[in-house]
Design a protein around this motif. Sequence first.
Motif, PDB file in Angstrom:
ATOM      1  N   GLY A  51      -4.896  -5.528   7.714  1.00  0.00           N
ATOM      2  CA  GLY A  51      -3.709  -5.190   6.913  1.00  0.00           C
ATOM      3  C   GLY A  51      -3.888  -3.896   6.143  1.00  0.00           C
ATOM      4  N   LEU A  52      -5.079  -3.728   5.590  1.00  0.00           N
ATOM      5  CA  LEU A  52      -5.373  -2.544   4.771  1.00  0.00           C
ATOM      6  C   LEU A  52      -5.336  -1.273   5.613  1.00  0.00           C
ATOM      7  N   ALA A  53      -5.822  -1.390   6.865  1.00  0.00           N
ATOM      8  CA  ALA A  53      -5.862  -0.228   7.757  1.00  0.00           C
ATOM      9  C   ALA A  53      -4.456   0.330   7.987  1.00  0.00           C
ATOM     10  N   GLY A  54      -3.452  -0.542   7.874  1.00  0.00           N
ATOM     11  CA  GLY A  54      -2.069  -0.091   8.061  1.00  0.00           C
ATOM     12  C   GLY A  54      -1.392   0.263   6.743  1.00  0.00           C
ATOM     13  N   GLY A  55      -2.167   0.344   5.677  1.00  0.00           N
ATOM     14  CA  GLY A  55      -1.595   0.641   4.356  1.00  0.00           C
ATOM     15  C   GLY A  55      -1.253   2.112   4.190  1.00  0.00           C
ATOM     16  N   ILE A  56      -0.664   2.434   3.049  1.00  0.00           N
ATOM     17  CA  ILE A  56      -0.316   3.841   2.793  1.00  0.00           C
ATOM     18  C   ILE A  56      -1.597   4.621   2.478  1.00  0.00           C
ATOM     19  N   SER A  57      -1.519   5.940   2.562  1.00  0.00           N
ATOM     20  CA  SER A  57      -2.712   6.757   2.329  1.00  0.00           C
ATOM     21  C   SER A  57      -2.992   6.847   0.821  1.00  0.00           C
ATOM     22  N   PRO A  58      -4.260   7.088   0.454  1.00  0.00           N
ATOM     23  CA  PRO A  58      -4.584   7.273  -0.968  1.00  0.00           C
ATOM     24  C   PRO A  58      -3.821   8.458  -1.568  1.00  0.00           C
ATOM     25  N   GLU A  59      -3.563   9.477  -0.752  1.00  0.00           N
ATOM     26  CA  GLU A  59      -2.847  10.666  -1.252  1.00  0.00           C
ATOM     27  C   GLU A  59      -1.423  10.285  -1.652  1.00  0.00           C
ATOM     28  N   LYS A  60      -0.774   9.487  -0.798  1.00  0.00           N
ATOM     29  CA  LYS A  60       0.590   9.043  -1.120  1.00  0.00           C
ATOM     30  C   LYS A  60       0.556   8.154  -2.366  1.00  0.00           C
ATOM     31  N   ALA A  61      -0.459   7.282  -2.417  1.00  0.00           N
ATOM     32  CA  ALA A  61      -0.586   6.403  -3.589  1.00  0.00           C
ATOM     33  C   ALA A  61      -0.723   7.235  -4.865  1.00  0.00           C
ATOM     34  N   ALA A  62      -1.534   8.299  -4.794  1.00  0.00           N
ATOM     35  CA  ALA A  62      -1.762   9.130  -5.989  1.00  0.00           C
ATOM     36  C   ALA A  62      -0.454   9.772  -6.460  1.00  0.00           C
ATOM     37  N   LEU A  63       0.360  10.224  -5.526  1.00  0.00           N
ATOM     38  CA  LEU A  63       1.643  10.856  -5.905  1.00  0.00           C
ATOM     39  C   LEU A  63       2.570   9.842  -6.583  1.00  0.00           C
ATOM     40  N   ILE A  64       2.606   8.618  -6.026  1.00  0.00           N
ATOM     41  CA  ILE A  64       3.452   7.561  -6.623  1.00  0.00           C
ATOM     42  C   ILE A  64       2.947   7.246  -8.040  1.00  0.00           C
ATOM     43  N   ILE A  65       1.630   7.189  -8.173  1.00  0.00           N
ATOM     44  CA  ILE A  65       1.039   6.836  -9.482  1.00  0.00           C
ATOM     45  C   ILE A  65       1.342   7.926 -10.521  1.00  0.00           C
ATOM     46  N   ILE A  66       1.182   9.176 -10.135  1.00  0.00           N
ATOM     47  CA  ILE A  66       1.439  10.270 -11.097  1.00  0.00           C
ATOM     48  C   ILE A  66       2.908  10.267 -11.520  1.00  0.00           C
ATOM     49  N   LYS A  67       3.790  10.052 -10.564  1.00  0.00           N
ATOM     50  CA  LYS A  67       5.224   9.984 -10.898  1.00  0.00           C
ATOM     51  C   LYS A  67       5.470   8.837 -11.894  1.00  0.00           C
ATOM     52  N   GLY A  68       4.851   7.695 -11.633  1.00  0.00           N
ATOM     53  CA  GLY A  68       5.006   6.546 -12.525  1.00  0.00           C
ATOM     54  C   GLY A  68       4.479   6.833 -13.929  1.00  0.00           C
ATOM     55  N   ILE A  69       3.339   7.520 -13.989  1.00  0.00           N
ATOM     56  CA  ILE A  69       2.767   7.860 -15.300  1.00  0.00           C
ATOM     57  C   ILE A  69       3.705   8.824 -16.034  1.00  0.00           C
ATOM     58  N   MET A  70       4.175   9.845 -15.323  1.00  0.00           N
ATOM     59  CA  MET A  70       5.067  10.837 -15.943  1.00  0.00           C
ATOM     60  C   MET A  70       6.347  10.172 -16.463  1.00  0.00           C
ATOM     61  N   ASN A  71       6.795   9.149 -15.749  1.00  0.00           N
ATOM     62  CA  ASN A  71       8.016   8.434 -16.163  1.00  0.00           C
ATOM     63  C   ASN A  71       7.704   7.283 -17.126  1.00  0.00           C
ATOM     64  N   ASN A  72       6.439   7.205 -17.545  1.00  0.00           N
ATOM     65  CA  ASN A  72       6.006   6.190 -18.521  1.00  0.00           C
ATOM     66  C   ASN A  72       6.384   4.772 -18.088  1.00  0.00           C
ATOM     67  N   LYS A  73       6.166   4.491 -16.799  1.00  0.00           N
ATOM     68  CA  LYS A  73       6.462   3.151 -16.284  1.00  0.00           C
ATOM     69  C   LYS A  73       5.419   2.163 -16.791  1.00  0.00           C
ATOM     70  N   LYS A  74       5.854   0.976 -17.166  1.00  0.00           N
ATOM     71  CA  LYS A  74       4.909  -0.065 -17.597  1.00  0.00           C
ATOM     72  C   LYS A  74       4.136  -0.593 -16.386  1.00  0.00           C
ATOM     73  N   GLU A  75       4.817  -0.713 -15.261  1.00  0.00           N
ATOM     74  CA  GLU A  75       4.169  -1.170 -14.034  1.00  0.00           C
ATOM     75  C   GLU A  75       4.512  -0.192 -12.914  1.00  0.00           C
ATOM     76  N   ILE A  76       3.491   0.201 -12.171  1.00  0.00           N
ATOM     77  CA  ILE A  76       3.697   1.168 -11.091  1.00  0.00           C
ATOM     78  C   ILE A  76       3.346   0.473  -9.771  1.00  0.00           C
ATOM     79  N   LEU A  77       4.356   0.149  -8.989  1.00  0.00           N
ATOM     80  CA  LEU A  77       4.127  -0.540  -7.713  1.00  0.00           C
ATOM     81  C   LEU A  77       3.798   0.497  -6.639  1.00  0.00           C
ATOM     82  N   VAL A  78       2.731   0.219  -5.876  1.00  0.00           N
ATOM     83  CA  VAL A  78       2.243   1.190  -4.891  1.00  0.00           C
ATOM     84  C   VAL A  78       1.973   0.467  -3.584  1.00  0.00           C
ATOM     85  N   GLY A  79       2.673   0.837  -2.529  1.00  0.00           N
ATOM     86  CA  GLY A  79       2.400   0.202  -1.243  1.00  0.00           C
ATOM     87  C   GLY A  79       3.617   0.193  -0.350  1.00  0.00           C
TER      88      GLY A  79
END
Length: 268
Positions: A213-241
Amino acid sequence: MSQNGIMYGKTAWITGASSGIGEALVYQFVKEGATVIISSNDIQGLRRVKAACGSGSSRVIIAPFDLADTSDITALVDEQIKNLGKIDYLLNIGGISQRSRVEETPLWLDRKIFEINYFGTIALTKAVLIHMIKQRSGHLVATSSISGRFGFPLRSGYSASKQALHGFFETVFLENKKHNIRVSVIIPGRVRTNISLHALNAEGKETGQMDEGLAGGISPEKAALIIIKGIMNNKKEILVGGKELLLLHIRRLCPWLFFRIADKVKPT
Ligand SMILES: NC(=O)c1ccc[n+]([C@@H]2O[C@H](COP(=O)([O-])OP(=O)(O)OC[C@H]3O[C@@H](n4cnc5c(N)ncnc54)[C@H](OP(=O)(O)O)[C@@H]3O)[C@@H](O)[C@H]2O)c1
């Protein structure tokens, strides 16, 4: 790096920086102009990540430590504060997973997983929080998992350690919003990293296996972009996947269905 980066003049501390999601976040933070303290237990890996930052590597500070042994953490944090003056972002990304059934998992292994995922994370957070309160600003980030929102086969200690982080970090926020402290919790589903290879089996040894399942997951690079966007938007929870995040909604809205299907889902 340009002086136009959204993190220009900011300082960030990223744990789990030698691999996977943490490593990808280091590259993004450095690209956006931040000065970044990078931590993990793997000094060679941290040196490799620093070197890979190219011209930005002069803004990367290596600060290795073992999340399972944070007895010297206050001194390490004080040293970084002395050098940099402040820490704007603390990204607790480092962690370890598990692949063992409840009845075959010795208690010392549950404790080990908690030491790394929970106690190591909160020890660093407490030491940094004191300075953030003084500076009256700061953003704390923790990394949970979708199995930090529900139980999941072969991850009893892992799931419990991640669920504990939610209680801790929500409390940190409620106590410290008056000090202008922000808190976000990342909830990854499947991100294509080495997490399953390093996951511990019932003997406490790394499985060395990549989950299907993990092998078919999103890339760490994509995850990092989602996380930074979530941090910038001050999200309490940042869903990644990807579509596996549906399980979160099923657990909340339709628990009977969750309990019918969750043990049949391919491992994340
Ligand atoms: N990938 C996913 O699908 C997924 C899903 C849910 C949650 N997560 C969470 O995301 C976070 C990052 O994981 P990842 O997927 O990027 O996995 P990863 O590639 O295995 O990276 C884990 C990082 O944590 C560090 N770490 C582990 N044990 C440590 C210790 N005792 N002391 C210091 N550092 C330690 C590792 O460094 P060392 O080399 O020093 O061990 C590594 O830098 C973890 O908290 C994980 O639970 C990931």
